[in-house]
Design an enzyme around this catalytic site. Structure first.
Site, short mmCIF file in Angstrom:
data_model
loop_
_atom_site.label_atom_id
_atom_site.label_comp_id
_atom_site.label_asym_id
_atom_site.label_seq_id
_atom_site.Cartn_x
_atom_site.Cartn_y
_atom_site.Cartn_z
N HIS A 17 -4.55 2.89 6.06
CA HIS A 17 -4.07 1.63 6.83
C HIS A 17 -2.42 1.82 6.84
O HIS A 17 -2.05 0.96 7.61
CB HIS A 17 -4.72 0.60 6.28
CG HIS A 17 -4.06 0.02 5.01
ND1 HIS A 17 -5.04 0.15 4.06
CD2 HIS A 17 -3.08 -0.34 4.56
CE1 HIS A 17 -4.37 -0.32 2.82
NE2 HIS A 17 -3.19 -0.81 3.18
N ASP A 48 -10.12 5.03 3.94
CA ASP A 48 -8.90 4.51 3.75
C ASP A 48 -7.92 5.36 3.04
O ASP A 48 -7.43 5.11 2.13
CB ASP A 48 -8.82 3.11 3.36
CG ASP A 48 -7.59 2.24 3.50
OD1 ASP A 48 -6.79 2.88 4.28
OD2 ASP A 48 -7.67 1.12 3.00
N SER A 126 -0.22 -0.43 -1.46
CA SER A 126 -1.11 0.27 -0.99
C SER A 126 -0.69 1.96 -0.96
O SER A 126 0.27 2.30 -0.46
CB SER A 126 -1.49 -0.13 0.62
OG SER A 126 -2.03 -1.47 0.56
#
Length: 446
Positions: A17, A48, A126
């Site tokens: 992402h 992901d 992230s």
């Protein structure tokens, strides 16, 4: 912006992402002011994860790689390293492992194993590593909205499965599924009805994806007793580590594409061992459309598209209730019957004299064109372009019908495109350029 870390082989691991729909990616080392151009080598939206490479030799000077470790046990401490919002410098937050179980990955909407920790994971974290000792225990990727200090990290088995798939095939190969929906057999009457002896445990096969290998091997009402020699409990779980349990889907997702699994099955009271080839399966309605241009076909102001979940998400945060009920049900529950099948819908009507009175028929599925069942958007496009009759008839969901004078409708298409300043009536993925006598003709091929 996101975080990342270096693994052996001069590669950088981050989240999918972070680089989804990317056009240009820059990376900066901790302690360096210089940004270097990076190339995205592979992206796995389901898990992901993404792999990046940097060509610049200067970037790699003095860079050490991190080794992948194991799944941490409950209560073990991990340190999440990254660049969360609120500053430019590196940040380290500590937390302990609270849970290890299959979890919904928000980015790719898949169920894969994840580790829950009590360290806050904020935007910018992230893709950063969660470190235990001197090894990576996982990759930070999401938090639980509405809860305080609950973060999730992608565990090492999922990372290794992603990397090995890229190394073997040069691109992301996907995660396998069995293609089977199962029901727990916790009720004793249900177990007795299907001939399960008291010492037997397993789950009941309720639905099988027609595109899966399991469709040729398993039958509805089979009882799955074991997967690769591991007994399946009546609630669908298998043993995992020290007195923990995990759903048997985890064993399936860790298999490589085209690998065979041995299933022990109870059918009509008799035990059998069956081999099933596992591979990633695409849903009838795609869950995401990252890194892709939308597919569309416009004819006489009618805009036809394949149904996707991102289309339904356009109805807002409460899309499950706000989007057309029938489309939503099909998107979430219907299985494909053959390869390449799509649900084609009339998404909107661009107004013109030719389509007045049909404007309320938007958001319905297109079932047939001139009596021929529509397989996918390319097929619909070729049926329309190849029409030889005076009238063109579309049969929609809800028994609705659209009839157009074909030649008039063809002329109207260019008029509509000009009015709405749309450069092409057809998306590039449906176009095949045929060079004939030095001229280029545009057509769709089914």
């Amino acid at each position: 912006m996101g975080s990342g870390f270096v693994i052996p082989g001069r590669r950088i691991v981050t989240n999918a992402h972070v680089v989804a729909d990317h056009t240009f990616v820059l990376v900066r080392k901790h302690g360096s002011p210089t940004k270097y151009k990076a190339e995205v080598q592979a992206v796995g939206h389901e898990c992901d994860l993404a792999l990046l490479t940097v060509e610049s030799e200067e970037f790699w000077d003095g860079v050490n790689s991190l080794e992948l470790g194991d799944i941490p046990f409950l209560q073990e401490a991990v340190a999440v390293v990254g660049y969360p919002q609120g500053g430019d410098n590196i940040s380290v937050t500590k937390g302990v492992v609270s849970r290890v179980e299959p979890t919904q990955y928000a980015h790719g909407a898949t169920q894969l194993m994840a580790i829950q920790i009590d360290a806050a994971i904020n935007p910018g974290n992230s893709g950063g590593p969660a470190i235990m000792g001197d090894k990576v225990a996982g990759v930070a990727f999401q938090n639980l909205s509405g809860a305080e200090n609950i973060g999730y990290i992608i565990p090492v088995p999922v990372i290794k499965r992603f990397i090995s798939g890229v190394e073997e095939s040069g691109k992301y190969s996907g995660f396998c599924t069995l293609g089977v929906s199962c029901q727990a057999t916790e009720n004793i009457q249900l177990r007795e009805c299907f001939g399960m002896r008291p010492e037997m445990t397993g789950v009941l096969v309720s639905r099988i994806n027609p595109l899966s290998d399991a469709y040729k091997v398993l039958k509805k009402d089979d009882i799955l007793l074991e997967f690769d020699g591991v007994p399946i409990a009546n609630d669908g779980t298998v043993p995992f580590r020290n007195r923990e349990r995990i759903t048997f889907d985890h064993l399936v997702s860790m298999k490589k594409p085209e690998e065979t699994a041995v299933l022990k099955v109870l059918r009509d009271g008799k035990e059998q061992e069956l081999g099933v080839t596992l591979r990633p399966l695409q849903p009838l309605v795609p869950v995401h459309q990252f890194d892709k241009l939308p597919s569309y076909y416009i004819f006489a102001g009618f805009v036809f598209i394949p149904l996707t979940q991102p289309y339904l998400h356009e109805f807002g945060e409460d899309w499950y209730n706000a989007s057309p009920r029938r489309l939503c049900e099909r998107a979430l529950r219907e299985l494909p019957k053959k390869t390449g099948e799509q649900l084609v819908i009339l998404s909107q009507v661009l107004m013109d004299d030719i389509n007045v009175g049909y404007e309320r028929l938007a958001e319905l599925q297109v079932k047939k064109v001139n009596g021929v069942e529509v397989e996918n958007l390319k097929h619909l496009c070729s049926l329309v372009e190849g029409c030889t009759e005076e009238n063109l008839r579309f049969d929609l969901d809800d028994e609705r019908v659209i009839v157009l004078k074909y030649q008039n409708a063809r002329l109207a298409t260019s008029r509509v495109l000009k009015r709405h300043r749309i450069p092409s009536a057809i998306s590039s993925d449906l176009v095949e350029d045929q060079v004939t006598d030095g001229e280029v003709e545009t057509s769709c091929t089914s």
